[in-house]
Structures are given as structure tokens and as C-alpha cells.
Scaffold this active site. Structure first.
Site, mmCIF file in Angstrom:
data_model
loop_
_atom_site.group_PDB
_atom_site.id
_atom_site.type_symbol
_atom_site.label_atom_id
_atom_site.label_comp_id
_atom_site.label_asym_id
_atom_site.label_seq_id
_atom_site.Cartn_x
_atom_site.Cartn_y
_atom_site.Cartn_z
ATOM 1 N N SER A 188 0.791 -1.230 0.000
ATOM 2 C CA SER A 188 0.000 0.000 0.000
ATOM 3 C C SER A 188 0.820 1.275 0.000
ATOM 4 O O SER A 188 0.281 2.334 -0.279
ATOM 5 C CB SER A 188 -0.947 0.011 1.190
ATOM 6 O OG SER A 188 -0.233 0.261 2.364
ATOM 7 N N HIS A 216 -5.490 -4.544 -0.400
ATOM 8 C CA HIS A 216 -5.492 -3.374 -1.292
ATOM 9 C C HIS A 216 -5.838 -3.739 -2.725
ATOM 10 O O HIS A 216 -5.562 -2.964 -3.636
ATOM 11 C CB HIS A 216 -4.149 -2.647 -1.222
ATOM 12 C CG HIS A 216 -3.947 -1.999 0.106
ATOM 13 N ND1 HIS A 216 -4.541 -0.795 0.440
ATOM 14 C CD2 HIS A 216 -3.294 -2.417 1.208
ATOM 15 C CE1 HIS A 216 -4.221 -0.488 1.688
ATOM 16 N NE2 HIS A 216 -3.478 -1.457 2.179
ATOM 17 N N LYS A 247 -12.062 -1.432 2.961
ATOM 18 C CA LYS A 247 -11.432 -0.524 2.008
ATOM 19 C C LYS A 247 -12.319 -0.439 0.757
ATOM 20 O O LYS A 247 -13.346 0.215 0.823
ATOM 21 C CB LYS A 247 -9.976 -0.947 1.789
ATOM 22 C CG LYS A 247 -9.168 -0.645 3.075
ATOM 23 C CD LYS A 247 -7.744 -1.139 3.116
ATOM 24 C CE LYS A 247 -7.140 -0.777 4.481
ATOM 25 N NZ LYS A 247 -5.896 -1.435 4.774
HETATM 26 C C1 LIG Z 1 -5.466 -1.954 6.197
HETATM 27 C C2 LIG Z 1 -4.690 -3.229 6.087
HETATM 28 C C3 LIG Z 1 -5.048 -4.355 6.833
HETATM 29 C C4 LIG Z 1 -6.074 -4.281 7.925
HETATM 30 O O1 LIG Z 1 -7.368 -4.211 7.422
HETATM 31 P P1 LIG Z 1 -8.490 -3.484 8.308
HETATM 32 O O2 LIG Z 1 -9.752 -4.048 7.793
HETATM 33 O O3 LIG Z 1 -8.323 -2.020 8.074
HETATM 34 O O4 LIG Z 1 -8.226 -3.837 9.729
HETATM 35 C C5 LIG Z 1 -4.423 -5.555 6.582
HETATM 36 N N1 LIG Z 1 -3.454 -5.654 5.657
HETATM 37 C C6 LIG Z 1 -3.034 -4.578 4.957
HETATM 38 C C7 LIG Z 1 -1.962 -4.750 3.949
HETATM 39 C C8 LIG Z 1 -3.635 -3.341 5.159
HETATM 40 O O5 LIG Z 1 -3.201 -2.266 4.490
#
Ligand SMILES: *Cc1c(COP(=O)(O)O)cnc(C)c1O
Length: 404
Positions: A188, A216, A247
Site C-alpha cells: 500500500s 489493497h 477498504k
Molecule cells: C489496512 C490493512 C489491513 C487491515 O485491514 P483493516 O480491515 O483495516 O483492519 C491488513 N493488511 C493490509 C496490507 C492493510 O493495508
């Protein structure tokens, strides 16, 4: 011990290092994303959000909102318990089926966040599989790192996306030890993408399982939004695909998909799954609607990629340096922590543009950046305003321009 003095001195050191985090107090408006109202001590202002992980704007999609309204009217507010003790609602069961189908797996298991899914799944596999060695990409997300630590098994960190290093480390390990390779598809911060096929080839060669975080990528890549592994026809080669509902799907929650036995194993042994109240039915219903919509509709994905392309070419024309990558994440490179924060503050205060600065330790020093995430809902005028504002600030800040 003077606890208050301790807390304050720890906070002071964050301030001194320029690492103290300040929240932007935003009020999102359904139907107007990426516009939001920002609350400050001086009053309220409307801003355009350029750093949201609601990548496709599904957080305000009419189908998602309608499903959530219906579920709250139908089922009430909370789940009422853990999944084991009266908290399993029919929407949870349907959501797990939807996710298994999305990734072409036998089963799915939902958690209260993506963080929890990584922490609980990796931790449980590490604890329960005797002698397991987890091979973890050096840039894996904090939730994977914490999960692997919690697993208390042997862990080997391989150089980011480096197949030679991974192979050397697999070859150096005990050939009889069970192995798991943990990595992400889209990373990310740099927006680069793992060589999934080649990692799966190495996994086959060394008899390892694979654990792929597609947080992502889900919703955004692949014909049905199944992620990079779907786009590349590799879903069946990955043992465990993990994702988030928070997301691109625009709601909240996390999950793994895998074989029936593996999901049942995690369901049965993971403390972070067992001992916590289940997601509210509304969230599960909203997630189902979002996933179903994105399985059938390529519109958001196509428009998303178009906006990314448009932003990149506008940045190129203005000579604003950004890191090239094959994904939807546009890192505009500043390379100086103080300037990065200064630009971000000015964008917000003078141009009503919200982009959070990304500084150490999230990224290495000297690679401080603005991580810009265009969505299908950013207009040409939004892009022009963002790039025009950056153009002015680049001059004021005497930052180097990219040579076209
Ligand atoms: C945001 C993120 C998570 C966690 O996901 P959430 O649903 O926000 O807790 C896990 N892995 C990666 C690579 C992330 O960027």
C-alpha cells in the site's frame, strides 16, 4: 511511578521527532464523497479527500446503504454475542458464502477487521502447526507481523518481492519442516505488486502453503473484484486469501478464504475469532451488497483506473515527481519529513485538499510522501485543483521537479 509524567514525556519525544499523529476531524457526507466537512477549533470547512481507502466510493453506494437500512430494520443493532454463543446471524453465513465464491475457495471466515483476520489466522497457524516456519515478506503489514509474532513459531524474513532471496531462504530451511509463505498482492505504500505466480511456484517446489493479503486489491482488480490473484488466474494456487471489507468494499470487517478444513481449524482454535462479539448484521449485509455489486459491475474499476491514469499524466505535465507503479496508489515523493507535513498542512488550510503526509516509520526516511488515492468519484476539476495546488506549493517549497 509518576504515570502521567511518563505518558507526557513519551508523547513529547514523538512531537520532537515530528512523528506525533494528529487526526483530521472529518464528517463524510453520503452522496457527496470525496467531499467532507472538516471540523477545527476555528469552525467548519468543506474539503476534498484524496487519501481515502474507500477506493471505489462504495461506502456511499445506494445498494450498500439500502442493504444496511434493511438489515438494521430487520435485525436490530448488534449481533448479540460471539459467533459461538448466539451471535451468528444469517447475514454472516451468507457473507462467508459470498466471499468463498469471490475467491473460488471452499470456505470463508469473517473477522471484525482485516487486522484481526491477519493477526488471528497467522497467529493460530503459527501456534498450532508443529514446527511451522513462516517466511514473511519484509514489507508485510503490521497486522501480519503481529500475527506471526503471536504465533511464536520460527519466522524468516525475506527481502521484499525478491524471489532469489525467498528461494535461498526456503532452501536453507529444514526440508522436513512445514512452511508457510506470507505476502501481500498490492503493497500500500509503494503500490507495487508481488510476483504471485513465481511465489506459488516456489511454494510448490518447497511444499509450502501460501498466505496472500489482498486487502489493497479486493473489489478493484480481477473481472469480479477478486483481486490480483483473480486477475492473473492464480486464486486456486494460493492456499489462503485474506481481505478486508473496510477498504474498496466500503464497510468494515476482515476475512480469510481457504479450504473448508483450514477455515474450520481457524474458527475452532483462534482466540481472536472465538472470544469477540460478531460483526453487526448491518455490516455483514452492507458487505454482501457491496461484493455482489462489484462482482457484476466493472464500471467502478474501469473509472477508477481511468482516474489514476488521468492524475498521473497531470502530475507528469506539472513535473511533480511520483513513484511509478502498476496499481492505483499514487505516491507523490517529497523526501523530507518537515516539508511533507508542511505541504500537507497547506493543502488542507489553503486549498481545502486533504492528503495525509506519510512519514517515518511508515516509510523509510528520505522517502516521505503524499500517498494519493484517486477514486471513481474524483472529477477532472478535482484533479486540476489538486495538481495546480501541488504545482504552487512545489515552487514555494523549492522542491525538485521531475524531468519530463
Ligand atoms: C489496512 C490493512 C489491513 C487491515 O485491514 P483493516 O480491515 O483495516 O483492519 C491488513 N493488511 C493490509 C496490507 C492493510 O493495508
Amino acid at each position: 511511578m509518576d504515570f502521567e509524567a511518563f505518558f507526557k514525556s513519551e508523547l513529547d519525544s514523538l512531537h520532537q521527532e515530528g512523528r506525533y499523529r494528529v487526526f483530521a476531524d472529518l464528517e463524510r457526507h453520503r452522496g457527496q464523497f470525496p467531499r467532507a466537512t472538516r471540523h477545527t477549533a476555528e469552525g467548519k470547512r468543506d474539503v476534498t479527500v484524496w487519501c481515502s481507502n474507500d477506493y471505489l466510493g462504495m461506502g456511499q453506494h445506494p445498494a450498500v446503504i439500502a442493504a444496511m437500512h434493511e438489515a438494521i430494520d430487520h435485525c436490530g443493532a448488534g449481533a448479540g454475542g460471539t459467533r459461538n454463543i448466539s451471535g451468528t446471524n444469517h447475514y454472516h453465513v451468507l457473507l462467508e458464502q459470498e466471499l468463498a465464491d469471490l475467491h473460488g475457495k471452499e470456505a470463508g471466515l469473517i473477522f471484525n477487521s482485516g487486522y484481526m483476520s491477519n493477526w488471528a489466522a497467522l497467529g493460530t497457524l503459527g501456534q498450532k502447526i508443529p514446527g511451522l516456519i513462516i517466511f514473511s515478506d519484509a514489507l508485510n503489514h503490521a497486522s501480519m507481523i503481529e500475527g506471526i509474532r503471536h504465533g511464536k513459531c520460527e519466522r524468516v524474513i525475506w527481502k521484499h518481492n525478491d524471489l532469489n532471496d525467498l528461494e535461498a531462504k526456503l532452501a536453507a530451511a529444514d526440508p522436513n519442516a512445514p512452511k508457510l509463505i506470507a505476502f501481500e498482492s498490492v503493497y500500500s505504500m509503494d503500490g507495487d505488486i508481488a510476483p504471485i505466480k513465481e511465489i506459488c511456484d516456489l511454494a510448490d517446489k518447497f511444499g509450502a502453503m501460501t498466505y496472500l493479503d489482498e486487502v489493497h486489491a479486493v473489489g478493484m482488480y480481477g473481472p469480479r473484484g477478486g483481486g490480483i490473484a483473480e486477475r492473473e488466474g492464480l486464486m486456486d494456487r494460493v492456499t489462503i486469501i485474506e481481505g478486508t471489507l473496510g477498504k474498496a468494499f466500503g464497510v468494515m470487517g476482515g476475512y480469510i478464504t481457504a479450504s473448508t478444513a483450514l477455515c474450520d481449524f481457524v474458527r475452532s482454535y483462534a482466540s481472536g475469532f472465538i472470544f469477540t462479539t460478531a460483526l453487526p448484521p448491518t455490516l455483514a449485509a452492507g458487505a454482501i451488497a457491496s461484493i455482489q455489486h462489484l462482482k457484476a459491475s466493472p464500471f467502478e474499476r474501469v473509472r477508477h483506473q481511468d482516474r489514476v491514469k488521468k492524475l498521473r499524466s497531470a502530475l507528469d505535465q506539472a513535473g511533480i515527481p511520483h513513484m511509478p507503479n502498476p496499481s492505483h496508489i499514487v505516491p507523490v515523493m517529497v523526501g523530507d519529513a518537515a516539508k511533507c507535513k508542511w505541504i500537507s498542512d497547506l493543502l488542507l488550510d489553503s486549498y481545502d485538499i486533504y492528503v495525509q503526509p506519510i512519514n517515518y516509520p511508515t516509510v523509510p526516511r528520505k522517502t516521505e510522501r503524499l500517498r494519493i488515492t484517486p477514486t471513481p468519484l474524483h472529477t477532472d476539476a478535482d484533479i486540476d485543483h489538486l495538481v495546480g495546488s501541488l504545482h504552487q506549493l512545489w515552487s514555494r517549497c523549492a522542491l525538485a521537479r521531475a524531468v519530463a
